[in-house]
Design an enzyme around this catalytic site. Structure first.
Site, PDB file in Angstrom:
ATOM      1  N   ASN A   1      39.227  27.914  49.502  1.00 34.72           N
ATOM      2  CA  ASN A   1      38.051  28.782  49.613  1.00 34.72           C
ATOM      3  C   ASN A   1      37.457  28.726  51.014  1.00 34.72           C
ATOM      4  O   ASN A   1      37.129  29.751  51.613  1.00 34.72           O
ATOM      5  CB  ASN A   1      36.990  28.358  48.608  1.00 34.72           C
ATOM      6  CG  ASN A   1      37.303  28.778  47.195  1.00 34.72           C
ATOM      7  OD1 ASN A   1      38.226  29.531  46.942  1.00 34.72           O
ATOM      8  ND2 ASN A   1      36.522  28.277  46.255  1.00 34.72           N
TER       9      ASN A   1
ATOM     10  N   HIS B   1      35.735  35.974  35.692  1.00 33.90           N
ATOM     11  CA  HIS B   1      35.992  37.119  36.562  1.00 33.90           C
ATOM     12  C   HIS B   1      35.517  38.447  35.984  1.00 33.90           C
ATOM     13  O   HIS B   1      35.466  39.447  36.686  1.00 33.90           O
ATOM     14  CB  HIS B   1      37.507  37.178  36.843  1.00 33.90           C
ATOM     15  CG  HIS B   1      37.906  38.139  37.914  1.00 33.90           C
ATOM     16  ND1 HIS B   1      38.601  39.295  37.658  1.00 33.90           N
ATOM     17  CD2 HIS B   1      37.713  38.110  39.258  1.00 33.90           C
ATOM     18  CE1 HIS B   1      38.828  39.943  38.795  1.00 33.90           C
ATOM     19  NE2 HIS B   1      38.301  39.250  39.778  1.00 33.90           N
TER      20      HIS B   1
ATOM     21  N   HIS C   1      39.619  49.731  44.147  1.00 36.84           N
ATOM     22  CA  HIS C   1      39.530  48.436  43.491  1.00 36.84           C
ATOM     23  C   HIS C   1      39.479  48.555  41.973  1.00 36.84           C
ATOM     24  O   HIS C   1      39.563  47.561  41.264  1.00 36.84           O
ATOM     25  CB  HIS C   1      38.293  47.697  44.013  1.00 36.84           C
ATOM     26  CG  HIS C   1      38.196  46.267  43.586  1.00 36.84           C
ATOM     27  ND1 HIS C   1      37.262  45.813  42.676  1.00 36.84           N
ATOM     28  CD2 HIS C   1      38.925  45.177  43.944  1.00 36.84           C
ATOM     29  CE1 HIS C   1      37.413  44.511  42.498  1.00 36.84           C
ATOM     30  NE2 HIS C   1      38.413  44.101  43.252  1.00 36.84           N
TER      31      HIS C   1
ATOM     32  N   ARG D   1      42.812  42.353  50.698  1.00 36.06           N
ATOM     33  CA  ARG D   1      42.842  41.288  51.690  1.00 36.06           C
ATOM     34  C   ARG D   1      43.837  40.176  51.372  1.00 36.06           C
ATOM     35  O   ARG D   1      43.853  39.640  50.272  1.00 36.06           O
ATOM     36  CB  ARG D   1      41.443  40.685  51.845  1.00 36.06           C
ATOM     37  CG  ARG D   1      41.311  39.849  53.118  1.00 36.06           C
ATOM     38  CD  ARG D   1      39.938  39.251  53.242  1.00 36.06           C
ATOM     39  NE  ARG D   1      38.863  40.215  53.211  1.00 36.06           N
ATOM     40  CZ  ARG D   1      38.507  40.961  54.249  1.00 36.06           C
ATOM     41  NH1 ARG D   1      39.178  40.883  55.375  1.00 36.06           N
ATOM     42  NH2 ARG D   1      37.486  41.786  54.147  1.00 36.06           N
TER      43      ARG D   1
END
Length: 782
Positions: free
Chosen positions: A121, A681, A524, A494
């Protein structure tokens, strides 16, 4: 968070990042930290917190000065300092990841794995967020963020906290995790601790497996300082010519194809020592860089090896594609990918014993400042602990969990494929991953569509997927069978750009119509539309999800999806796909909210309706579950709801700009965060709606990038049982009886695992696993 494939939400468990939005400056760059922001104590990042009480009374709320006057819409102005800083809130999230590694109730290798998540991260945070911040500072942009911090103030605070947190992580590994690994038979051993027999075994290993692929690079007037690739482990080597007595510097990259640790048993080097450890034998794991360091004389024959030290560089790896000026987005992206590896250095990690003259040489040539240098105890790059986590040692890991077929698709588990179209025709199917199986639901839906002769067309968005994805293969099979197949591929995802380009070209070669996203926007949304010829005419089968079509991460990410044949949803998806692949800028939708046009406004309208209902004496509440909440307009709308007395319950995994518990502003807002075995998520947005609850699920977080710079979709759930399930899911997540981190009025995140009687609070992920397993006859509950 936390499937093992890294990086995360781009497979890393880590978040994805975009450049932040900044307000116009109203303060001088040279001013001290703005007091109303209350940043210095906001996120409680240190390991040993002074106040870990879960009682709000033990956490005095921040005091914000009221603003005078009204907004243009006639509402009272909200106070300055009401937004938590995005970057510092993210660091607080990564601190929560570290606290997972400190949870002694977890199995040892899982705790080690959370250390790898922390490091992965932070790598991405520096590669994107810190890199972008440094770029703005270098360009002279002194704009102030919505939290009230200038870029230089923010850079300094990020550096201070990142150093403190990372030093705590490495200290915890050395003082706690490493000794516990030793006791469990996984002994991380320094070269100096090996006996002669063990060293002989590694001598042979080095000659046969390592030496042939090493490439030392000398640095002298004829050999300039080499390019150091980002995130690679390197050795800084000082050698001396015995004839002249002159010292020379060299750099050696540790090849990433080599295992991070070399397992050494009593029988020598083994590829998989799991069986030996299970049998009670201790196995030495020697860091590969130490094996190489012990054999540098093989690489520099005739030279004296003076010393060597490990180091690691992090570079700016954010891509900048000027799409408006690019004739072809794909070509522009391929060009930028070629440049990415040459981005400027933004961080330098070195071992704590590196002498100052070598460090000075590196910092000068890499052009990094003192605040960008992290001195850490070897071994560097704790992501390498993934190697140990991958070993087959069940007693040191989570108990295995096998997902089940969603109840709406099959009454019982079966090795035979169900007629998924018949199930969807019968009723909408809500899928809750990873408790429900991706393979027998979403994947099966697409695979069956590819091979069904009655299916005429498949349209799908693809943001991230695995290289060997059965989803991609199904689309290829469908195209080969003559079906009309359209894939909206986001090549700007990304850190997956190169992979996405690769398998997109593979699909193009077999006749799939590949659309490479939209100029200025990332695609997305998670959508699939299947057109099928049936006796009563064409039917359109739809999937709208919150997570990627990625079979691997679907086993570790908590996500939701809806399978439906509903005419309104089908019409919405048809219009949206036409918008994505052609020209349909003014499409209207029935059951979808679509960014960048309608998600923010649609959700704010839901909030304002709750405010109006509360003022009218009607029941009102708001339940949100998201990965991140940053958008100022959304945040202010939630503050307005709190001021009107509407209870606002929020479960957020990562970044949160809300500051709950401030009198007169946010005392009705309750924020929790849940981190666990799975990465939380899914996105759920629910409103009381005067007794007829309205619930949305989809791909959008409440961030500028999602609401303004991406194509996102939320679908409204209409089935009463599904609405109740989703409302209960969020209520359970934010409940005082559930183990979670709670955001206190003073902006400290406090982990609460037990109640006042010391009894363990509910692990919501464990409960959901048990409930799913109970649907399978004969399966024991975990």
């Amino acid at each position: 968070m936390f499937p093992k494939e890294v990086p995360q939400e781009n497979e890393s468990g880590s978040q994805e990042y975009e450049d932040a939005d900044f307000a116009e400056p109203d303060k001088s760059e040279t001013e001290s930290l703005p007091q109303p922001v209350a940043i210095a104590r906001a996120d409680a990042l240190v390991t040993n917190k002074k106040n870990t009480s879960a009682k709000a009374s033990d956490h005095p709320p921040l005091k914000l000065k009221p603003e005078k006057g009204l907004t243009p819409s006639g509402l009272p102005k909200l106070p300055k300092g009401r937004f938590a800083d995005r970057e510092l809130s993210w660091l607080a999230f990564n601190q929560r990841v570290f606290e997972q590694a400190q949870d002694k109730r977890l199995q040892l290798l899982e705790r080690a794995w959370f250390l790898t998540i922390y490091c992965s991260n932070l790598d991405e945070f520096y590669m994107v967020r810190v890199a972008g911040l440094k770029r703005r500072i270098a360009a002279g942009f002194a704009t102030v963020s919505s939290s009230g911090l200038t870029p230089r103030q923010l850079e300094g605070e990020i550096s201070r906290r990142s150093h403190e947190m990372t030093e705590n992580v490495y200290r915890y590994f050395q003082e706690v995790i490493r000794p516990e690994l030793d006791k469990s038979g996984l002994v991380i051993t320094n070269w100096e601790s090996l006996d002669d027999t063990q060293k002989d075994a590694l001598h042979r290993y080095f000659r046969n497996k390592v030496f042939p692929i090493l490439s030392p690079l000398a640095i002298d007037p004829s050999h300039p300082f080499p390019f150091i690739s980002g995130l690679a482990l390197n050795l800084a080597i000082l050698v001396r010519n015995p004839s002249t007595g002159k010292d020379h510097f060299a750099r050696l990259k540790v090849p990433p194809v080599l295992p991070r640790f070399v397992p050494l048993t009593k029988d020598g080097v083994e590829n998989d020592p799991s069986g030996k450890i299970l049998a009670g034998e201790k196995v030495n794991f020697v860091p590969i860089e130490q094996v190489i360091s012990a054999h540098l004389d093989h690489l520099f024959p005739g030279m004296e090896i003076v010393e060597s030290h490990e180091f690691r560089v992090t570079r700016n790896e954010d891509l900048e594609v000027e799409e408006d000026d690019a004739e072809n987005i794909l070509t522009a992206m391929e060009s930028e990918l070629a440049k990415r590896r040459f981005g400027p250095a933004v961080r330098l990690e070195v071992t704590e014993d590196m002498p100052s003259y070598i460090l000075d040489f590196l910092t000068e040539n890499l052009e990094v400042g003192p605040s960008d240098v992290f001195r850490l105890a070897a071994p560097l790059d704790l992501r390498g602990l993934n190697y140990l986590h991958d070993l087959d040692i069940p007693q040191l890991k989570y108990r295995p969990y096998v997902p089940v077929t969603p109840a709406g698709l099959a009454e019982k588990e079966s090795s035979k494929s169900q007629d998924i179209f018949a199930s969807i025709r019968a009723h909408d199917v809500l899928i809750h991953l990873p408790y429900d199986s991706f393979a027998t639901s979403v994947q099966q839906f697409i695979v069956q569509a590819a091979h069904d002769p009655n299916v005429l067309a498949i349209k799908q968005t693809l943001y991230r997927t695995s290289g060997d994805s059965p989803i991609v293969q199904a689309l290829i099979d469908a195209a080969r069978a003559g079906k009309q197949v359209v894939a909206i591929v986001e090549i700007k995802a990304r850190f997956d750009e190169e992979a996405n380009i690769g398998w997109a070209r593979k699909m193009e070669r077999v006749g799939v119509h590949v659309v490479y996203g939209m100029v200025g926007l990332k695609t997305h949304c998670k959508l699939c539309l299947v057109v099928r010829q049936e006796p009563d005419g064409l039917k359109r089968y739809c999937h709208v999800g919150t997570g990627n079509y990625h079979p691997k991460t679907a086993r570790g990410y908590e996500d939701l999806g809806l399978l439906t044949v509903d005419r309104d949803v089908a019409q919405d998806l048809t219009r949206l796909f036409n918008q994505l692949s052609g020209y349909a800028p003014r499409s209207t939708f029935h059951r979808l909210l679509v960014a960048p046009r309608s998600i923010r406004d649609g959700l704010i309208a839901g909030i304002e309706k709750e405010i109006a209902n509360k003022k009218a004496g009607k029941p009102a509440w708001i339940l949100f579950k998201a990965n991140s909440i940053v958008d100022e307009r959304m945040t202010d709308a939630l503050y307005r709801a709190s001021q009107a007395g509407v209870p606002v319950e929020v479960q957020v995994r990562g970044i949160c700009s809300l500051k709950p518990g401030i009198p007169g502003l946010s005392e009705n807002i309750h924020v929790v965060s849940i981190l666990g075995r799975f990465l939380e998520h899914s996105r759920i947005y629910a409103f009381a709606n005067d007794g007829d609850p309205q619930v949305w699920i989809g791909s959008a977080d409440l961030m500028h990038r999602n609401l303004d710079r991406r194509v996102e979709a939320l679908v409204r759930i209409v089935d009463k049982d599904q609405i109740n399930y989703l409302i209960e899911l969020v209520r359970k997540g934010v409940a005082d009886t559930t183990s979670s981190w709670r955001l206190m009025p003073d902006q400290q995140w406090v982990r609460v695992k037990t109640n006042e009687s010391g009894l363990r609070l509910e692990d919501i992920q464990g409960t959901l696993m048990a409930k799913a397993s109970s649907r399978v006859v004969g399966r024991s509950r975990s």
